[in-house]
Scaffold this active site. Structure first.
Site, short mmCIF file in Angstrom:
data_model
loop_
_atom_site.label_atom_id
_atom_site.label_comp_id
_atom_site.label_asym_id
_atom_site.label_seq_id
_atom_site.Cartn_x
_atom_site.Cartn_y
_atom_site.Cartn_z
N ARG A 96 -7.64 -58.41 -47.76
CA ARG A 96 -6.90 -57.19 -47.41
C ARG A 96 -7.73 -56.29 -46.49
O ARG A 96 -7.19 -55.63 -45.60
CB ARG A 96 -6.51 -56.43 -48.68
CG ARG A 96 -5.76 -55.12 -48.45
CD ARG A 96 -4.43 -55.28 -47.79
NE ARG A 96 -3.59 -56.26 -48.46
CZ ARG A 96 -2.35 -56.55 -48.08
NH1 ARG A 96 -1.80 -55.94 -47.04
NH2 ARG A 96 -1.65 -57.48 -48.73
N SER A 334 -7.83 -56.85 -57.12
CA SER A 334 -6.81 -57.75 -57.65
C SER A 334 -5.96 -58.31 -56.52
O SER A 334 -6.44 -58.50 -55.41
CB SER A 334 -5.97 -57.03 -58.70
OG SER A 334 -5.18 -57.96 -59.43
N HIS A 336 -3.51 -57.47 -54.40
CA HIS A 336 -3.36 -56.85 -53.08
C HIS A 336 -4.67 -56.89 -52.31
O HIS A 336 -4.69 -57.17 -51.11
CB HIS A 336 -2.86 -55.41 -53.21
CG HIS A 336 -2.27 -54.86 -51.95
ND1 HIS A 336 -2.90 -53.92 -51.18
CD2 HIS A 336 -1.10 -55.14 -51.32
CE1 HIS A 336 -2.15 -53.63 -50.15
NE2 HIS A 336 -1.05 -54.36 -50.20
N CYS A 337 -5.76 -56.65 -53.00
CA CYS A 337 -7.08 -56.67 -52.36
C CYS A 337 -7.42 -58.06 -51.80
O CYS A 337 -8.14 -58.18 -50.80
CB CYS A 337 -8.18 -56.28 -53.35
SG CYS A 337 -8.00 -54.66 -54.10
N LEU A 338 -6.91 -59.09 -52.44
CA LEU A 338 -7.26 -60.47 -52.07
C LEU A 338 -6.42 -61.03 -50.93
O LEU A 338 -6.75 -62.09 -50.39
CB LEU A 338 -7.08 -61.39 -53.28
CG LEU A 338 -8.09 -61.21 -54.43
CD1 LEU A 338 -7.59 -61.95 -55.67
CD2 LEU A 338 -9.47 -61.71 -54.03
#
Length: 345
Positions: A96, A334, A336-338
């Site tokens: 992200r 989590s 979204h970050c990935l």
């Protein structure tokens, strides 16, 4: 001419995807030393859920890791035809923030990539040079033009409604460890020029345990053009209570470009998720909107079902799917970050 002047903009996450990109984790230090292998089942679960509605692009550090992945995918009954692997050196897993920002031009049916600078959240976790090079590598892989603004910007720090408005936080974008030479007004101008936006709305701080300095994707998310979900912490003794209450009051004061107030939907925080006496930034706001559904991290706590029920009421065009993330969150991020979506045009 800027991307905006050329008719390009960053579409909202609910816009149809061609693919979603991930950078496969290989950095042991990011998952509390020797815990990385414990999160693989949840990570492959994320890949499988995305792949049911679109392609999954995997940035992979080397051939050895590629071979490991190819051996694991069948174990999770993941359709190999839905997986596209790009072998390219990487430092960490947080696509992200270091991945490409895809812009679309609906008139010309073109796409392009914004190659923002990336410094691992203010230089916290060197080296980060390989991750910083990833947007241009994917642009070349896709045969797309790219533009380089020359400033630090992370995908998790900005949230889009697709109608000209960006939400972000002062703690992150105004932090001196990002672009200390720029004023708030200058940063807003970059957002207008390179994301095709017309308005920037600011909350203040992020949640406890967030080493990104307050990314918006842990606190406030657009679910349509004029509605946001925002995390709240009812427990006044919790360190997140005051932070999230302050942001809630700011949201209530905001007006969109058309003068409308935001519709605000409150979601309670999960029970604190601890690892080795450290509080992780566990949050239901870190969901991913993809073609197959809204993939919501769950943490094996009492508010999981509450969050899923609330989100099911606001997302009426696709299913809301809870997936376990209580081991992924050990890496301080989590779903979204990935991930970083690649929109259709």
């Amino acid at each position: 001419m800027t991307p905006k002047q050329q008719g390009f903009f960053f579409p909202p996450e609910w816009h149809p995807h061609v693919a979603t990109w991930l950078t496969f984790p290989h950095n042991e230090a990011s998952w509390q030393g020797n815990k990385r292998h414990l999160m693989y089942s949840q990570y492959f679960g994320l890949i499988k859920a995305i792949s049911k509605g679109e392609k999954v692009g995997l940035n992979v550090n080397d051939e050895t890791l590629k071979n490991f992945i190819l051996g694991e995918l069948p174990k999770y009954e993941i359709d190999l035809n839905q997986i596209e692997i790009l072998v390219n050196p990487t430092n960490d897993a947080w696509c992200r923030d270091h991945g490409p920002a895809f812009l679309i031009n609906p008139e010309t049916k073109e796409r392009m990539i914004v190659n923002w600078g990336y410094n691992a959240w203010g230089g916290k976790y060197p080296p980060f040079d390989d991750d910083n090079n990833l947007p241009t590598a994917i642009a070349k892989h896709r045969g797309l033009n790219y533009v380089t603004p020359g400033i630090i910007m992370e995908g998790g720090s900005v949230e889009f409604n697709g109608a000209g408005t960006i939400l972000t936080s002062r703690e992150c974008l105004l932090n001196e460890n990002r672009n200390p030479h720029l004023t708030q007004g200058q940063i807003e101008q970059y957002l207008y020029d390179y994301y095709g936006a017309e308005q920037v709305l600011w909350v203040n701080d992020g949640i406890v345990g967030d080493d990104t300095d307050g990314h918006i994707d842990d606190t406030v998310r657009f679910v349509n053009e004029d509605t946001v979900i925002t995390m709240v912490e009812p427990n006044k003794a919790d360190d997140n209570h005051e932070i999230l209450e302050e942001n809630l009051q700011l949201l209530k004061q905001m007006r969109l470009l058309n003068g409308k107030q935001l519709n605000i939907v409150e979601i309670p925080m999960p029970t604190p998720v601890m690892v080795d006496d450290f509080r992780t930034p566990a949050s239901y706001a870190n969901f991913l909107i993809c073609n197959a559904g809204v993939l919501v991290p769950t943490f094996d706590c009492k508010n999981d079902d509450v969050a899923l029920d609330i989100l099911s009421q606001v997302f009426t065009d696709r299913p809301v799917i809870g997936l376990p993330s209580n081991k992924i969150i050990w890496g301080q991020g989590s779903f979204h970050c990935l991930t970083q979506q690649e929109p259709a045009v």
